[in-house]
Design an enzyme around this catalytic site. Structure first.
Site, short mmCIF file in Angstrom:
data_model
loop_
_atom_site.label_atom_id
_atom_site.label_comp_id
_atom_site.label_asym_id
_atom_site.label_seq_id
_atom_site.Cartn_x
_atom_site.Cartn_y
_atom_site.Cartn_z
N GLY A 251 1.54 -7.80 -6.73
CA GLY A 251 1.26 -6.35 -6.71
C GLY A 251 -0.18 -6.08 -6.35
O GLY A 251 -1.01 -5.80 -7.22
N GLU B 287 -2.86 -18.08 0.46
CA GLU B 287 -1.65 -17.43 0.96
C GLU B 287 -1.50 -17.66 2.45
O GLU B 287 -0.44 -18.01 2.95
CB GLU B 287 -1.72 -15.93 0.68
C1 LIG Z 1 7.23 -6.71 4.83
C2 LIG Z 1 5.96 -6.54 4.07
C3 LIG Z 1 5.82 -7.20 2.88
C4 LIG Z 1 4.67 -7.05 2.13
N1 LIG Z 1 4.60 -7.66 0.91
C5 LIG Z 1 3.56 -7.38 0.12
C6 LIG Z 1 3.52 -7.90 -1.21
O1 LIG Z 1 4.41 -8.63 -1.64
N2 LIG Z 1 2.49 -7.56 -2.00
C7 LIG Z 1 1.47 -6.77 -1.57
O2 LIG Z 1 0.55 -6.52 -2.33
N3 LIG Z 1 1.46 -6.26 -0.31
C8 LIG Z 1 2.49 -6.55 0.53
N4 LIG Z 1 2.52 -6.02 1.80
C9 LIG Z 1 1.46 -5.11 2.22
C10 LIG Z 1 0.54 -5.66 3.30
O3 LIG Z 1 -0.38 -6.55 2.76
C11 LIG Z 1 -0.13 -4.43 3.92
O4 LIG Z 1 0.88 -3.71 4.60
C12 LIG Z 1 -1.23 -4.80 4.88
O5 LIG Z 1 -2.33 -5.33 4.19
C13 LIG Z 1 -1.69 -3.57 5.71
O6 LIG Z 1 -2.00 -2.51 4.86
P1 LIG Z 1 -1.38 -1.05 5.12
O7 LIG Z 1 0.11 -1.19 5.26
O8 LIG Z 1 -1.87 -0.15 4.04
O9 LIG Z 1 -1.91 -0.58 6.52
P2 LIG Z 1 -3.34 0.07 6.81
O10 LIG Z 1 -4.38 -0.68 6.05
O11 LIG Z 1 -3.25 1.53 6.60
O12 LIG Z 1 -3.50 -0.23 8.33
C14 LIG Z 1 -2.77 0.50 9.31
C15 LIG Z 1 -3.19 0.05 10.66
O13 LIG Z 1 -4.60 0.28 10.82
C16 LIG Z 1 -5.25 -0.93 11.20
N5 LIG Z 1 -6.54 -1.03 10.52
C17 LIG Z 1 -6.82 -0.68 9.26
N6 LIG Z 1 -8.10 -0.97 8.95
C18 LIG Z 1 -8.64 -1.52 10.06
C19 LIG Z 1 -9.92 -2.05 10.38
N7 LIG Z 1 -10.92 -2.08 9.47
N8 LIG Z 1 -10.13 -2.55 11.63
C20 LIG Z 1 -9.11 -2.57 12.56
N9 LIG Z 1 -7.87 -2.07 12.30
C21 LIG Z 1 -7.65 -1.56 11.07
C22 LIG Z 1 -4.34 -2.05 10.70
O14 LIG Z 1 -4.46 -3.20 11.48
C23 LIG Z 1 -2.96 -1.45 10.84
O15 LIG Z 1 -2.42 -1.71 12.11
C24 LIG Z 1 3.64 -6.21 2.61
C25 LIG Z 1 3.78 -5.55 3.83
C26 LIG Z 1 4.92 -5.71 4.56
C27 LIG Z 1 5.06 -4.98 5.86
#
Ligand SMILES: Cc1cc2nc3c(=O)[nH]c(=O)nc-3n(C[C@H](O)[C@H](O)[C@H](O)COP(=O)(O)OP(=O)(O)OC[C@H]3O[C@@H](n4cnc5c(N)ncnc54)[C@H](O)[C@@H]3O)c2cc1C
Length: 384
Positions: A129, A246
């Site tokens: 989480g 990880e």
């Molecule tokens: C199938 C799946 C399973 C997952 N499982 C888990 C889990 O078990 N536990 C958990 O904690 N999380 C989990 N996640 C979450 C995952 O770690 C996040 O989705 C990921 O870190 C991206 O965060 P966000 O979705 O909030 O996207 P955002 O951070 O909002 O990013 C959106 C877009 O903006 C771009 N972006 C954002 N900041 C920057 C930057 N500084 N420079 C360049 N580009 C940027 C990103 O590359 C992305 O394309 C999972 C996600 C998926 C899709």
């Protein structure tokens, strides 16, 4: 760097391959890892229990935690063989590769006994989480609060995208324990049972399998302070270590190679020819990419062996390449191979649409990995 496997490692691989073939659920595929069918949870536990009993679940753990202290390269062999058949350890690949190391790194003796023993026996499923609706790439901005009340913490907030939350018995949870400190400093880690009053899990609907990921709500959930892993407000250093583990603990290239081979068989089964020179060129390109992915992973493993506690940029190069480029490539290649037949449920192309779409986001977005590569490998200045 010498890329050849020793005789001992080759024997180790052959024994494990035989073992997996004898114990795996026939027809297992990587989508089953999401435990979208409740029966799969029992299957995974049975498989992991057998692995635990027979020394294949945690062989790389130190002797003091019941492991066999096998070499980092034998650990790679285990990861490759598991990913090559679609990761039949289910969510437990997280336990053995990075949740347990976090407990080993920061846990009290009581916590180590309490949490590591069931993990080593393959009898417990954990989820992670970390991410929240406004804290994904910028994880340190997380808002889920844990407020100390005597001998307890009261947790309130929301996690999102949590894989395996519907099946997990425990969650490794990042919470903010001090909102007055700067973002990275007021974060703590709690090890929380998932069956407590006030925890609610909701499936996030996706075009892929059900229960791929979830929202987890914490409504004034009370946990004893003994759930705290490491010092209060200093969870970030443990998390940084955990995230590197990880990235290294997932040997996806083994799956990519296997998926491409299976898809080639399927292509012939549906009567499409593999003789087209353009197609053959693309297949060759695919295998070359996955071989490159493997080599970068080995570089990252060597980096960890050489400097276990240092910054590990190659873990990010590997993650960017394997989790990003290679998965996009595999998804597109399989669709190209199969044509419209690839849209049929249960073909390799259809199944891989999931991994190829989510892989570059899950466990840290592709662009974030590139940022790390830019800073730590290329020495470019930090943006902003
Ligand atoms: C199938 C799946 C399973 C997952 N499982 C888990 C889990 O078990 N536990 C958990 O904690 N999380 C989990 N996640 C979450 C995952 O770690 C996040 O989705 C990921 O870190 C991206 O965060 P966000 O979705 O909030 O996207 P955002 O951070 O909002 O990013 C959106 C877009 O903006 C771009 N972006 C954002 N900041 C920057 C930057 N500084 N420079 C360049 N580009 C940027 C990103 O590359 C992305 O394309 C999972 C996600 C998926 C899709």
């Amino acid at each position: 760097m010498d890329f050849t496997w020793t005789e001992r490692e080759q024997t180790y691989r052959a024994e494990l391959r035989e073992y997996i073939a004898a114990h795996i659920l026939p027809g297992w595929n990587h989508n089953d890892r999401e435990l979208w069918d409740p029966r799969l949870k029992a299957v995974v536990k049975e498989f992991c229990k057998a692995l635990g009993d027979d020394g294949w679940l945690t062989p790389h753990w130190p002797l003091e935690y019941g492991g066999l202290a096998t070499s980092p390269w034998e650990r790679v062999v285990v990861g490759e063989e598991m990913w090559g058949v679609g990761e039949p350890r289910g969510p437990q690949y997280m336990n053995v590769n990075w949740i347990a190391p976090a407990v080993m790194m920061a846990g009290t003796p009581e916590q180590k006994t309490k949490y590591l023993t069931p993990m080593a026996h393959g009898s417990v499923i954990w989820c992670q989480g970390f991410s929240e609706p406004d804290a994904g790439s910028d994880l340190a901005s997380l808002k889920t609060r844990a407020v100390r009340d005597g001998d307890e913490y009261i947790i309130s907030g929301q996690k999102t995208w949590t894989s395996y939350a519907h099946a997990a018995e425990n969650i490794i949870l990042l919470v903010r324990t001090n909102p007055d400190l700067e973002a990275h400093k007021g974060i703590s880690i709690l090890l929380v049972p998932m069956d407590l009053p006030g925890i609610e899990v909701r499936d996030i609907r996706t075009p892929f399998v059900t229960d791929l990921c979830h929202e987890v709500f914490f409504n004034d959930v009370r946990v004893p302070v003994s759930c705290l892993l490491g010092p209060e407000n200093e969870g970030w250093s443990v998390v940084r270590h955990t995230l590197t583990e990880e990235r290294l603990g997932i040997n996806r290239y083994a799956y990519h190679e296997q998926a491409l081979m299976e898809a080639m068989e399927e292509t012939e089964c549906v009567g499409r020819s593999l003789d087209d020179p353009g197609l053959l060129e693309q297949i060759g390109y695919g295998f070359a990419m996955f071989e490159a992915e493997r080599s970068i992973n080995y570089l990252a493993v060597q980096e960890r062996i050489d400097d276990p506690h240092g910054v590990r940029p190659y873990a990010s190069v590997w993650r960017a390449f394997g989790g990003g480029l290679a998965e996009y490539l595999l998804r597109d290649l399989l669709m190209e191979l199969m044509g419209p037949e690839g849209l049929i449920n249960e073909t390799m192309a259809d199944r891989d649409t999931e991994l190829g779409t989510i892989g570059p986001i899950a466990s840290g977005a592709y662009e974030i990995q590139l940022n790390i590569v830019a800073r730590f490998c290329l020495g470019l200045p930090k943006h902003g």
